[in-house]
Write a protein that holds these residues in place. Structure first.
Motif, PDB file in Angstrom:
ATOM      1  N   TRP A 342     -11.449  57.792  10.092  1.00  0.00           N
ATOM      2  CA  TRP A 342     -12.149  58.728   9.201  1.00  0.00           C
ATOM      3  C   TRP A 342     -12.129  58.205   7.770  1.00  0.00           C
ATOM      4  CZ3 TRP A 342     -15.597  61.983   7.882  1.00  0.00           C
ATOM      5  CH2 TRP A 342     -15.469  62.816   6.756  1.00  0.00           C
ATOM      6  N   ASP A 343     -10.917  58.034   7.196  1.00  0.00           N
ATOM      7  CA  ASP A 343     -10.825  57.666   5.774  1.00  0.00           C
ATOM      8  C   ASP A 343     -10.012  56.386   5.546  1.00  0.00           C
ATOM      9  OD1 ASP A 343      -8.257  58.461   6.290  1.00  0.00           O
ATOM     10  OD2 ASP A 343      -8.274  60.213   4.975  1.00  0.00           O
ATOM     11  N   GLY A 344      -9.779  55.632   6.629  1.00  0.00           N
ATOM     12  CA  GLY A 344      -9.015  54.388   6.489  1.00  0.00           C
ATOM     13  C   GLY A 344      -7.570  54.531   6.873  1.00  0.00           C
ATOM     14  N   ILE A 345      -7.019  55.750   6.711  1.00  0.00           N
ATOM     15  CA  ILE A 345      -5.621  56.010   7.105  1.00  0.00           C
ATOM     16  C   ILE A 345      -5.594  56.982   8.277  1.00  0.00           C
ATOM     17  CG2 ILE A 345      -3.445  57.092   6.355  1.00  0.00           C
ATOM     18  CD1 ILE A 345      -3.885  55.860   3.623  1.00  0.00           C
ATOM     19  N   HIS A 346      -6.442  58.003   8.206  1.00  0.00           N
ATOM     20  CA  HIS A 346      -6.475  59.036   9.247  1.00  0.00           C
ATOM     21  C   HIS A 346      -7.668  58.810  10.164  1.00  0.00           C
ATOM     22  CE1 HIS A 346      -4.678  60.672   5.499  1.00  0.00           C
ATOM     23  NE2 HIS A 346      -3.698  60.919   6.352  1.00  0.00           N
ATOM     24  N   LEU A 347      -7.573  59.364  11.371  1.00  0.00           N
ATOM     25  CA  LEU A 347      -8.630  59.171  12.360  1.00  0.00           C
ATOM     26  C   LEU A 347      -9.616  60.340  12.338  1.00  0.00           C
ATOM     27  CD1 LEU A 347      -6.490  57.802  15.356  1.00  0.00           C
ATOM     28  CD2 LEU A 347      -7.360  56.614  13.327  1.00  0.00           C
ATOM     29  N   THR A 348     -10.723  60.141  13.036  1.00  0.00           N
ATOM     30  CA  THR A 348     -11.740  61.202  13.122  1.00  0.00           C
ATOM     31  C   THR A 348     -11.346  62.228  14.173  1.00  0.00           C
ATOM     32  OG1 THR A 348     -12.943  59.930  14.797  1.00  0.00           O
ATOM     33  CG2 THR A 348     -13.644  59.646  12.489  1.00  0.00           C
ATOM     34  N   GLU A 349     -12.002  63.374  14.105  1.00  0.00           N
ATOM     35  CA  GLU A 349     -11.797  64.402  15.126  1.00  0.00           C
ATOM     36  C   GLU A 349     -12.050  63.832  16.517  1.00  0.00           C
ATOM     37  OE1 GLU A 349     -13.139  68.813  15.097  1.00  0.00           O
ATOM     38  OE2 GLU A 349     -14.666  67.825  16.311  1.00  0.00           O
ATOM     39  N   ALA A 350     -13.084  63.003  16.649  1.00  0.00           N
ATOM     40  CA  ALA A 350     -13.432  62.428  17.962  1.00  0.00           C
ATOM     41  C   ALA A 350     -12.280  61.575  18.498  1.00  0.00           C
ATOM     42  CB  ALA A 350     -14.700  61.595  17.845  1.00  0.00           C
ATOM     43  N   ALA A 351     -11.646  60.801  17.609  1.00  0.00           N
ATOM     44  CA  ALA A 351     -10.510  59.961  18.030  1.00  0.00           C
ATOM     45  C   ALA A 351      -9.321  60.829  18.420  1.00  0.00           C
ATOM     46  CB  ALA A 351     -10.126  59.002  16.910  1.00  0.00           C
ATOM     47  N   TYR A 352      -9.055  61.869  17.632  1.00  0.00           N
ATOM     48  CA  TYR A 352      -7.938  62.776  17.960  1.00  0.00           C
ATOM     49  C   TYR A 352      -8.191  63.505  19.287  1.00  0.00           C
ATOM     50  CZ  TYR A 352      -5.946  62.080  13.268  1.00  0.00           C
ATOM     51  OH  TYR A 352      -5.382  61.537  12.142  1.00  0.00           O
ATOM     52  N   ARG A 353      -9.444  63.810  19.556  1.00  0.00           N
ATOM     53  CA  ARG A 353      -9.784  64.473  20.821  1.00  0.00           C
ATOM     54  C   ARG A 353      -9.419  63.553  22.001  1.00  0.00           C
ATOM     55  NH1 ARG A 353     -13.777  68.282  22.673  1.00  0.00           N
ATOM     56  NH2 ARG A 353     -14.825  68.344  20.669  1.00  0.00           N
ATOM     57  N   TRP A 354      -9.788  62.259  21.887  1.00  0.00           N
ATOM     58  CA  TRP A 354      -9.468  61.306  22.954  1.00  0.00           C
ATOM     59  C   TRP A 354      -7.967  61.121  23.097  1.00  0.00           C
ATOM     60  CZ3 TRP A 354     -12.237  60.184  26.857  1.00  0.00           C
ATOM     61  CH2 TRP A 354     -13.631  60.075  26.779  1.00  0.00           C
ATOM     62  N   ILE A 355      -7.247  61.065  21.966  1.00  0.00           N
ATOM     63  CA  ILE A 355      -5.784  60.902  22.031  1.00  0.00           C
ATOM     64  C   ILE A 355      -5.169  62.104  22.756  1.00  0.00           C
ATOM     65  CG2 ILE A 355      -3.640  60.868  20.670  1.00  0.00           C
ATOM     66  CD1 ILE A 355      -5.140  59.175  18.580  1.00  0.00           C
ATOM     67  N   THR A 356      -5.596  63.312  22.367  1.00  0.00           N
ATOM     68  CA  THR A 356      -5.054  64.533  22.990  1.00  0.00           C
ATOM     69  C   THR A 356      -5.368  64.565  24.480  1.00  0.00           C
ATOM     70  OG1 THR A 356      -5.586  65.657  20.915  1.00  0.00           O
ATOM     71  CG2 THR A 356      -4.860  67.037  22.737  1.00  0.00           C
ATOM     72  N   ASN A 357      -6.584  64.203  24.804  1.00  0.00           N
ATOM     73  CA  ASN A 357      -7.002  64.150  26.203  1.00  0.00           C
ATOM     74  C   ASN A 357      -6.088  63.209  26.991  1.00  0.00           C
ATOM     75  OD1 ASN A 357      -8.770  62.465  28.245  1.00  0.00           O
ATOM     76  ND2 ASN A 357      -9.664  64.513  28.160  1.00  0.00           N
ATOM     77  N   GLY A 358      -5.753  62.070  26.403  1.00  0.00           N
ATOM     78  CA  GLY A 358      -4.860  61.110  27.053  1.00  0.00           C
ATOM     79  C   GLY A 358      -3.445  61.637  27.224  1.00  0.00           C
ATOM     80  N   LEU A 359      -3.035  62.539  26.314  1.00  0.00           N
ATOM     81  CA  LEU A 359      -1.692  63.131  26.404  1.00  0.00           C
ATOM     82  C   LEU A 359      -1.660  64.246  27.440  1.00  0.00           C
ATOM     83  CD1 LEU A 359      -0.777  63.512  22.605  1.00  0.00           C
ATOM     84  CD2 LEU A 359      -0.193  61.604  24.110  1.00  0.00           C
ATOM     85  N   LEU A 360      -2.591  65.175  27.331  1.00  0.00           N
ATOM     86  CA  LEU A 360      -2.524  66.393  28.145  1.00  0.00           C
ATOM     87  C   LEU A 360      -3.040  66.184  29.559  1.00  0.00           C
ATOM     88  CD1 LEU A 360      -3.525  69.138  25.550  1.00  0.00           C
ATOM     89  CD2 LEU A 360      -1.269  68.218  26.069  1.00  0.00           C
ATOM     90  N   GLU A 361      -3.955  65.238  29.730  1.00  0.00           N
ATOM     91  CA  GLU A 361      -4.484  64.999  31.076  1.00  0.00           C
ATOM     92  C   GLU A 361      -3.954  63.700  31.671  1.00  0.00           C
ATOM     93  OE1 GLU A 361      -8.718  65.650  31.231  1.00  0.00           O
ATOM     94  OE2 GLU A 361      -8.535  67.355  29.877  1.00  0.00           O
ATOM     95  N   GLY A 362      -3.113  63.030  30.930  1.00  0.00           N
ATOM     96  CA  GLY A 362      -2.450  61.838  31.426  1.00  0.00           C
ATOM     97  C   GLY A 362      -3.220  60.574  31.125  1.00  0.00           C
ATOM     98  N   PRO A 363      -2.551  59.440  31.178  1.00  0.00           N
ATOM     99  CA  PRO A 363      -1.139  59.269  31.566  1.00  0.00           C
ATOM    100  C   PRO A 363      -0.218  58.975  30.368  1.00  0.00           C
ATOM    101  CG  PRO A 363      -2.290  57.181  31.793  1.00  0.00           C
ATOM    102  CD  PRO A 363      -3.247  58.144  31.122  1.00  0.00           C
ATOM    103  N   TYR A 364      -0.564  59.496  29.168  1.00  0.00           N
ATOM    104  CA  TYR A 364       0.124  59.029  27.965  1.00  0.00           C
ATOM    105  C   TYR A 364       1.241  59.944  27.467  1.00  0.00           C
ATOM    106  CZ  TYR A 364      -3.512  55.542  28.076  1.00  0.00           C
ATOM    107  OH  TYR A 364      -4.341  54.516  28.484  1.00  0.00           O
TER     108      TYR A 364
END
Length: 378
Positions: A342-364
Motif C-alpha cells: 500500500w504505502d511501502g511499509i504496510h500492505l493493501t487490504e487485498a494482501a491482508y485478505r489473502w494472508i488472513t485466508n491463508g491463516l484461517l483456512e490453512g495451512p499457515y
C-alpha cells in the motif's frame, strides 16, 4: 466372552473419557470465539494512533479509501488481518482501546495495538542512540492497558476464565518495529541480530502473563518478509544483483533476517506450549502466507506487481521518505487491489485478505486454528 465384552466396554469408556477431556480442552476452539483481544503495531492498530499522535500520516487520505471511504487510523487502504479475522468469526470490528468510552460494551473484545509500537520498551532504543522510535506504547504498556480494563470485563477469576476461555488473543504482529527503527538508521545487522532474543523474550513474557490471567487461545504472528518491502528495497537498493532473489526481486539477506526472528519465535512458542498443555498457542505464519503472492503476484490478482507501492512519492519502488502516502502531494494508484504494497511499509487490504485466508483456512497456522463456525461475509 463376558470378560472380553467388559474389556471392550472399559476400553470404550476410556476412549470416551479421553475424547471428553480433549473436548474440554478443545471445546472453546471448536466454537466461535466470543471476543478478540489484540496487541501489536501498525499492522493491527484500528485507531489508537488517533488518540496518541493525531499528526500520523495514516490518519489522512487516501488511507481507508477502499472499505471505510475515509481514514480510520488503520495504516492501510482498508481492512487489516484483525478486521478480516473478526468478520470471519462473526464478530464486529474490534474497537481501539483508547476510543472506548466509559460504559460502552467491550465484551466482544478490545484492540490495544498502536502504530509504531515495539515489543521492547522505547527506553531500550534510546539508550542505544536509536532515536527514531515514534511511540512509547510498547507491548508492556499495552498489557497494562489490558489489566486496566479487567474489572469492567470480569470480577472473579472463574468469571475471567470463562470469558477468556472463549476469547482469541491476537499477539501482534509485534517485533517488526524493533528492527525497522535500527534498520532505517542503517545500524549493522550484527547489532540488530542481538535484539532478536530480547524481542522474543518480551513477546513470551506477555504471553505468559496473559495465560496467568486466563487466556487459553493465543495466535502469535511472525514477521513479514521485510526483504520484499518497498521501504527496505529502497533503503537498501544495490547494484549487486546477487543480493536479490531472482524469482521475487526481494532482498535475500533481509528475508533471512525475518526467517531468523520467526524461527526463534516458533521455538519459544513450543516451549511455552509444553509448559501450558491446556492452552492453544498458534503460530500465525505471516511470512509464508505472503510469500505466495511475492512469488506469483498475478495468480493472486496483483497485476500491479508485488514490490511497488500503490501510494507513494516516486522512486523505483514508489517509496520516498520525503513524500509519504498521506502527504497532500502524494496520490494513490487507481486500483489498490492490484498491489501488494500500500504505502511501502504496510500492505493493501487485498494482501491482508489473502494472508488472513491463508491463516484461517490453512495451512499457515501451526497448529491449524479451528473455526468451525465461519461467517462467509469477510
Amino acid at each position: 466372552m463376558a470378560h472380553h465384552c467388559s474389556s471392550v466396554f472399559s476400553m470404550k469408556l476410556q476412549l470416551i473419557k479421553v475424547f471428553l477431556s480433549l473436548a474440554t480442552i478443545k471445546g472453546v476452539f471448536g466454537n466461535c470465539y466470543s471476543s478478540i483481544f489484540s496487541f501489536g503495531d501498525s499492522l493491527t492498530d484500528t485507531g489508537n494512533i488517533y488518540f496518541t499522535d493525531p499528526t500520523q500520516h495514516c490518519l489522512f487520505p487516501p488511507y481507508g479509501e477502499s472499505y471505510f471511504t475515509h481514514p480510520t487510523g488503520r495504516c492501510c487502504n482498508g481492512r487489516l488481518v484483525l478486521d478480516f479475522t473478526a468478520q470471519t468469526l462473526g464478530l464486529p470490528l474490534i474497537k481501539p482501546y483508547l476510543g472506548v468510552e466509559n460504559g460502552s460494551t467491550i465484551q466482544e473484545g478490545v484492540n490495544f495495538a498502536v502504530v509504531g509500537a515495539t515489543a521492547l520498551d522505547a527506553s531500550f532504543f534510546f539508550e542505544r542512540g536509536i532515536d527514531n522510535v515514534s511511540t512509547n506504547d510498547s507491548l508492556r504498556v499495552q498489557l497494562d492497558w489490558f489489566k486496566k480494563i479487567l474489572p469492567s470485563l470480569c470480577n472473579t477469576s472463574s468469571e475471567c476464565n470463562e470469558i477468556f476461555g472463549s476469547s482469541l488473543f491476537l499477539m501482534g504482529e509485534i517485533g517488526g518495529n524493533d528492527y525497522n527503527y535500527p534498520f532505517f538508521l542503517y545500524r549493522s545487522i550484527e547489532e540488530i541480530q542481538t535484539f532478536v532474543p530480547l524481542v522474543i523474550k518480551a513477546i513470551a513474557s506477555a504471553i505468559n502473563e496473559l495465560i496467568e490471567l486466563g487466556a487459553v487461545t493465543l495466535m502469535v504472528p511472525g514477521n513479514l518478509p521485510i526483504g520484499c518491502s518497498a521501504a527496505y528495497l529502497t533503503y537498501y537498493e544495490t547494484a549487486d544483483t546477487d543480493q536479490y532473489d531472482p524469482e521475487t526481486g526481494c532482498l535475500n539477506w533481509l528475508n533471512k533476517f525475518s526467517e531468523y526472528h520467526n524461527d526463534q519465535l516458533q521455538k519459544e512458542l513450543s516451549r511455552i506450549q509444553a509448559l501450558h498443555p491446556h492452552t492453544n498457542i498458534i503460530y500465525a505464519d505471516f511470512y509464508n502466507s505472503s510469500m505466495r503472492f511475492y512469488r506469483n503476484p498475478s495468480q493472486y490478482g496483483f497485476t500491479g506487481g508485488a514490490l511497488t507501492a500503490c501510494c507513494g512519492g516516486g522512486g523505483p519502488y514508489n517509496f520516498n521518505t520525503s513524500a509519504e502516502c498521506g502527504d497532500p502531494s502524494v496520490s494513490a494508484c487507481d486500483d489498490p487491489s492490484k498491489y501488494v504494497s500500500w504505502d511501502g511499509i504496510h500492505l493493501t487490504e487485498a494482501a491482508y485478505r489473502w494472508i488472513t485466508n491463508g491463516l484461517l483456512e490453512g495451512p499457515y497456522t501451526i497448529p491449524q486454528i479451528s473455526i468451525s463456525c465461519v461467517s462467509q461475509d469477510a
